[in-house]
Design a protein around this motif. Structure first.
Motif, PDB file in Angstrom:
ATOM      1  N   GLU A 108       0.799  -1.039   0.139  1.00 49.52           N
ATOM      2  CA  GLU A 108       0.099  -0.039  -0.071  1.00 49.52           C
ATOM      3  C   GLU A 108       0.736   1.110  -0.076  1.00 49.52           C
ATOM      4  O   GLU A 108       0.594   2.346  -0.691  1.00 49.52           O
ATOM      5  CB  GLU A 108      -0.999   0.110   0.954  1.00 49.52           C
ATOM      6  CG  GLU A 108      -2.199  -1.164   1.342  1.00 49.52           C
ATOM      7  CD  GLU A 108      -2.827  -0.985  -0.046  1.00 49.52           C
ATOM      8  OE1 GLU A 108      -3.168  -0.075  -0.432  1.00 49.52           O
ATOM      9  OE2 GLU A 108      -3.370  -2.010  -0.468  1.00 49.52           O
ATOM     10  N   LEU A 109       2.100   1.273   0.780  1.00 53.21           N
ATOM     11  CA  LEU A 109       3.022   2.547   0.809  1.00 53.21           C
ATOM     12  C   LEU A 109       3.561   2.613  -0.720  1.00 53.21           C
ATOM     13  O   LEU A 109       3.738   3.851  -1.080  1.00 53.21           O
ATOM     14  CB  LEU A 109       3.932   2.256   1.823  1.00 53.21           C
ATOM     15  CG  LEU A 109       3.304   2.561   3.240  1.00 53.21           C
ATOM     16  CD1 LEU A 109       4.411   2.123   4.399  1.00 53.21           C
ATOM     17  CD2 LEU A 109       3.017   3.940   3.547  1.00 53.21           C
ATOM     18  N   ALA A 110       3.811   1.479  -1.349  1.00 48.63           N
ATOM     19  CA  ALA A 110       4.180   1.715  -2.733  1.00 48.63           C
ATOM     20  C   ALA A 110       3.397   2.215  -3.415  1.00 48.63           C
ATOM     21  O   ALA A 110       3.819   3.322  -4.400  1.00 48.63           O
ATOM     22  CB  ALA A 110       4.909   0.266  -3.292  1.00 48.63           C
ATOM     23  N   ARG A 111       2.181   1.918  -3.304  1.00 46.41           N
ATOM     24  CA  ARG A 111       1.083   2.431  -4.271  1.00 46.41           C
ATOM     25  C   ARG A 111       0.902   3.933  -3.880  1.00 46.41           C
ATOM     26  O   ARG A 111       0.773   4.742  -4.760  1.00 46.41           O
ATOM     27  CB  ARG A 111      -0.268   1.600  -3.904  1.00 46.41           C
ATOM     28  CG  ARG A 111      -0.417   0.490  -4.813  1.00 46.41           C
ATOM     29  CD  ARG A 111      -1.594  -0.159  -4.735  1.00 46.41           C
ATOM     30  NE  ARG A 111      -1.648  -1.322  -4.783  1.00 46.41           N
ATOM     31  CZ  ARG A 111      -2.436  -2.470  -4.374  1.00 46.41           C
ATOM     32  NH1 ARG A 111      -3.766  -1.767  -3.375  1.00 46.41           N
ATOM     33  NH2 ARG A 111      -2.218  -3.385  -4.398  1.00 46.41           N
ATOM     34  N   ALA A 112       0.933   4.002  -2.654  1.00 44.49           N
ATOM     35  CA  ALA A 112       0.902   5.858  -2.322  1.00 44.49           C
ATOM     36  C   ALA A 112       2.120   6.597  -2.813  1.00 44.49           C
ATOM     37  O   ALA A 112       1.955   7.684  -3.247  1.00 44.49           O
ATOM     38  CB  ALA A 112       0.782   5.711  -0.861  1.00 44.49           C
ATOM     39  N   GLY A 113       3.249   6.132  -2.685  1.00 49.38           N
ATOM     40  CA  GLY A 113       4.378   6.797  -3.192  1.00 49.38           C
ATOM     41  C   GLY A 113       4.284   6.993  -4.768  1.00 49.38           C
ATOM     42  O   GLY A 113       4.609   7.918  -5.093  1.00 49.38           O
ATOM     43  N   ARG A 114       3.757   6.068  -5.586  1.00 53.52           N
ATOM     44  CA  ARG A 114       3.649   6.609  -6.791  1.00 53.52           C
ATOM     45  C   ARG A 114       2.555   7.227  -6.905  1.00 53.52           C
ATOM     46  O   ARG A 114       2.646   8.255  -7.951  1.00 53.52           O
ATOM     47  CB  ARG A 114       3.060   4.968  -7.679  1.00 53.52           C
ATOM     48  CG  ARG A 114       4.306   4.091  -7.778  1.00 53.52           C
ATOM     49  CD  ARG A 114       3.843   3.040  -8.810  1.00 53.52           C
ATOM     50  NE  ARG A 114       2.931   2.076  -8.287  1.00 53.52           N
ATOM     51  CZ  ARG A 114       3.050   0.914  -7.498  1.00 53.52           C
ATOM     52  NH1 ARG A 114       3.956   0.499  -7.209  1.00 53.52           N
ATOM     53  NH2 ARG A 114       2.108   0.161  -6.957  1.00 53.52           N
TER      54      ARG A 114
END
Length: 147
Positions: free
Chosen positions: A138-144
């Motif tokens: 989820e954090l990887a998606r948020a970073g994008r």
């Protein structure tokens, strides 16, 4: 010097932009934590044994912003959930309001019944163990989305 460069910076404008970016990141981090809680909740529901469906439907995710920390809790208030998760040891069952136990098909009323116990059926602990993986995704998606 053959090659040189210079720049100037308005510190106040830079700080305002940085605050906006960090605030946006913080909001995205909270959203990622909420989505992680929902994914853990769904995984626990998927793993929960179903008889009447009461246990499965009682599993919820709640979040609380405490300033410097953001807590996400996944759990249930069903009283027998711990017995399902961890199992029970052999025990005796006594009547609550009467002097004896009786059920259709019993030969006669009895003062107590020896219960053999139940095997554990973990549903919440394995789901919570997956939280770190879910949060990283989820954090990887948020970073994008933030960039």
């Amino acid at each position: 010097m053959a090659v040189s460069g210079s720049f100037s910076m308005d510190a106040r404008q830079f700080e305002r932009g940085l605050r906006r970016w960090v605030g946006r990141l913080s909001t995205e981090s909270k959203r990622a934590a909420d989505r992680t809680g929902t994914r853990v909740q769904n995984e626990a529901r998927r793993r929960a044994p179903v008889d009447t469906g009461r246990l499965r439907s009682s599993i919820v995710s709640r979040s609380e912003d405490r300033g410097r920390t953001y807590d996400v809790t996944v759990g249930t208030t069903v009283t027998y959930a711990e017995d399902v998760e961890n199992g029970t040891a052999p025990h005796r069952i006594y009547p609550r309001t009467k002097r004896a136990l009786y059920w259709p098909g019993a030969a006669h009323p009895v003062a107590y019944v020896d219960h053999p116990g139940t095997a554990p059926h973990p549903f919440l602990a394995p789901a919570v163990a997956m939280a770190e993986t879910f949060l990283r995704e989820e954090l990887a998606r948020a970073g994008r989305r933030v960039r």
